[in-house]
Write a protein that holds these residues in place. Sequence first.
Motif, PDB file in Angstrom:
ATOM      1  N   ALA A 274       0.844  -1.192   0.000  1.00 47.84           N
ATOM      2  CA  ALA A 274       0.000   0.000   0.000  1.00 47.84           C
ATOM      3  C   ALA A 274       0.885   1.251   0.000  1.00 47.84           C
ATOM      4  CB  ALA A 274      -0.908   0.006   1.225  1.00 47.84           C
ATOM      5  N   GLY A 275       0.423   2.284  -0.669  1.00 47.49           N
ATOM      6  CA  GLY A 275       1.123   3.563  -0.623  1.00 47.49           C
ATOM      7  C   GLY A 275       1.893   3.944  -1.858  1.00 47.49           C
ATOM      8  N   LEU A 276       1.815   3.167  -2.930  1.00 44.06           N
ATOM      9  CA  LEU A 276       2.453   3.582  -4.180  1.00 44.06           C
ATOM     10  C   LEU A 276       1.545   4.577  -4.893  1.00 44.06           C
ATOM     11  CD1 LEU A 276       3.884   0.323  -5.806  1.00 44.06           C
ATOM     12  CD2 LEU A 276       4.877   1.767  -4.032  1.00 44.06           C
ATOM     13  N   GLY A 277       2.142   5.578  -5.502  1.00 46.18           N
ATOM     14  CA  GLY A 277       1.356   6.554  -6.249  1.00 46.18           C
ATOM     15  C   GLY A 277       1.115   7.820  -5.458  1.00 46.18           C
ATOM     16  N   GLU A 278       0.609   8.817  -6.131  1.00 38.59           N
ATOM     17  CA  GLU A 278       0.341  10.113  -5.525  1.00 38.59           C
ATOM     18  C   GLU A 278      -1.161  10.412  -5.601  1.00 38.59           C
ATOM     19  OE1 GLU A 278       2.707  11.673  -4.023  1.00 38.59           O
ATOM     20  OE2 GLU A 278       4.337  10.386  -4.738  1.00 38.59           O
ATOM     21  N   PRO A 279      -1.677  11.271  -4.705  1.00 39.46           N
ATOM     22  CA  PRO A 279      -3.129  11.480  -4.660  1.00 39.46           C
ATOM     23  C   PRO A 279      -3.709  12.416  -5.719  1.00 39.46           C
ATOM     24  CG  PRO A 279      -2.059  12.698  -2.896  1.00 39.46           C
ATOM     25  CD  PRO A 279      -0.990  11.875  -3.546  1.00 39.46           C
ATOM     26  N   VAL A 280      -2.895  13.236  -6.372  1.00 42.96           N
ATOM     27  CA  VAL A 280      -3.445  14.183  -7.349  1.00 42.96           C
ATOM     28  C   VAL A 280      -2.873  13.874  -8.732  1.00 42.96           C
ATOM     29  CG1 VAL A 280      -3.812  16.612  -7.932  1.00 42.96           C
ATOM     30  CG2 VAL A 280      -3.712  15.919  -5.532  1.00 42.96           C
ATOM     31  N   PHE A 281      -1.696  14.387  -9.051  1.00 46.77           N
ATOM     32  CA  PHE A 281      -1.015  13.991 -10.274  1.00 46.77           C
ATOM     33  C   PHE A 281      -0.026  12.880  -9.941  1.00 46.77           C
ATOM     34  CE2 PHE A 281      -2.033  18.570 -10.974  1.00 46.77           C
ATOM     35  CZ  PHE A 281      -3.015  18.353 -11.938  1.00 46.77           C
TER      36      PHE A 281
ATOM     37  N   MET B 113      -3.601   5.777  -5.129  1.00 44.55           N
ATOM     38  CA  MET B 113      -2.549   5.042  -4.429  1.00 44.55           C
ATOM     39  C   MET B 113      -2.932   3.581  -4.250  1.00 44.55           C
ATOM     40  SD  MET B 113      -1.774   8.001  -1.565  1.00 44.55           S
ATOM     41  CE  MET B 113      -3.524   8.385  -1.406  1.00 44.55           C
ATOM     42  N   SER B 114      -1.937   2.710  -4.249  1.00 46.93           N
ATOM     43  CA  SER B 114      -2.194   1.285  -4.035  1.00 46.93           C
ATOM     44  C   SER B 114      -2.684   1.069  -2.613  1.00 46.93           C
ATOM     45  CB  SER B 114      -0.926   0.464  -4.293  1.00 46.93           C
ATOM     46  OG  SER B 114       0.123   0.877  -3.433  1.00 46.93           O
TER      47      SER B 114
ATOM     48  N   MET C  76       7.916   1.988  -6.869  1.00 49.27           N
ATOM     49  CA  MET C  76       8.542   1.354  -5.702  1.00 49.27           C
ATOM     50  C   MET C  76       9.807   2.112  -5.308  1.00 49.27           C
ATOM     51  SD  MET C  76       6.968  -1.384  -4.415  1.00 49.27           S
ATOM     52  CE  MET C  76       8.191  -2.511  -3.743  1.00 49.27           C
ATOM     53  N   ILE C  77      10.560   2.574  -6.295  1.00 44.66           N
ATOM     54  CA  ILE C  77      11.761   3.367  -6.014  1.00 44.66           C
ATOM     55  C   ILE C  77      11.372   4.750  -5.520  1.00 44.66           C
ATOM     56  CG2 ILE C  77      13.816   4.413  -7.045  1.00 44.66           C
ATOM     57  CD1 ILE C  77      13.905   2.012  -8.989  1.00 44.66           C
ATOM     58  N   ARG C  78      10.413   5.373  -6.189  1.00 44.92           N
ATOM     59  CA  ARG C  78       9.987   6.725  -5.819  1.00 44.92           C
ATOM     60  C   ARG C  78       9.401   6.771  -4.412  1.00 44.92           C
ATOM     61  NH1 ARG C  78       6.487   8.198 -11.097  1.00 44.92           N
ATOM     62  NH2 ARG C  78       5.719   9.881  -9.748  1.00 44.92           N
ATOM     63  N   SER C  79       8.749   5.691  -3.978  1.00 40.18           N
ATOM     64  CA  SER C  79       8.102   5.664  -2.663  1.00 40.18           C
ATOM     65  C   SER C  79       9.007   5.116  -1.566  1.00 40.18           C
ATOM     66  CB  SER C  79       6.814   4.837  -2.734  1.00 40.18           C
ATOM     67  OG  SER C  79       5.886   5.430  -3.613  1.00 40.18           O
TER      68      SER C  79
END
Length: 364
Positions: free
Chosen positions: A218-225, A286-287, A351-354
């Motif tokens: 959980a937690g990959l990705g961003e909430p807006v762009f 987000m995942s 995965m790298i970005r987070s």
Amino acid sequence: MSNSIGEKFQITTFGSSHGVAVGAIVDGCPANLELSAEDIQKELNKRKPGTSSVTTPRKEDDEVQILSGIFEGKTDGTPICGVVFNKNQKSKDYSLFKNTPRPSHGDFGWMMKYGHYDYNGGGRGSGRVTIGHVIGGAIAKKLLQTQNIEIISHVIQIGDIKASKQDFDTIKENIDKNPVRCADLEAAGEMEELILAKKQEGDSVGGIVETIAVNVPAGLGEPVFERLDGDLARILMNIGAVKGVEIGLGFDVATHTGSEINDEYQINGNKITTKTNNSGGIIGGMSNGMPIVSRIAVKPTPSISKCQDSIDLETMENKKIEIKGRHDPCICPRVTAVAESSTAIVIADHMIRSGFIHPTNLEK
């Protein structure tokens, strides 16, 4: 022309269908990942042409050569370059289309935008350039394996023939048992018959490919762009034959109420899960730890042997054309490798970005 995708884990593809070679440069893969040409070859073999009666008869070994980025069996943090040399081009098959755009190909757009372009086999716009996607995806998949993340793509529909729903383990077990790469073995036989029938008629058929990624935190990705579903949709829609992308329940959400499709949370052992997965593992961009599920609608191969209408751009007159050459009667079976790779590229990047994977050294 944009030929790259990804932020921290970036793929740049190069080459054309009838050029010297096609391939990819992968920048941002951390050092100390065990990687070999065989790891990449295994993925390339899934999209290799000429492997069955439902694919193009063009025979290519698609043997990858690694030019950089691996030292003593491990990545060294520098750009990884993989190249596949074209060996079985028949460019004469395309000389008639120098000034005559083929229906539902990118030819007309290329002509209007660039004027001068390689029209042989579609050139840079050919499906063959997805070899670069698969090279990048193979490395991404190997990277994700260090985090126990698995990704699989399979055909769930050809024409009006739909496969029954199968669990992840059954999909993994069955897709290599038939040339259509469908986990429902009974439906796979019917799909193969339909593809071969269309091939015999000089026509083609489309379908739907589903991709599932499991064990994504959980937690990959961003909430807006930079939303995870937005990035997935972007890379999947960038596959040339794709005309639609769904995440989770997709367009079916329009026919339901919130009480019917909301994914309610629950404690499952020592994990937080949802009772259903109608959102396809992504909520609010987000995942959420559930399997990430996407589907792509793949159009029928536009290269068919039936007579079609076009125009001669030199004389500005209507013209009848018949497309010769070697083409897939259905793109779906080979697109599974591309969808799988594309999904892996996006998830590896996030995965790298987070912070789940160290950006420079896997041993840190």
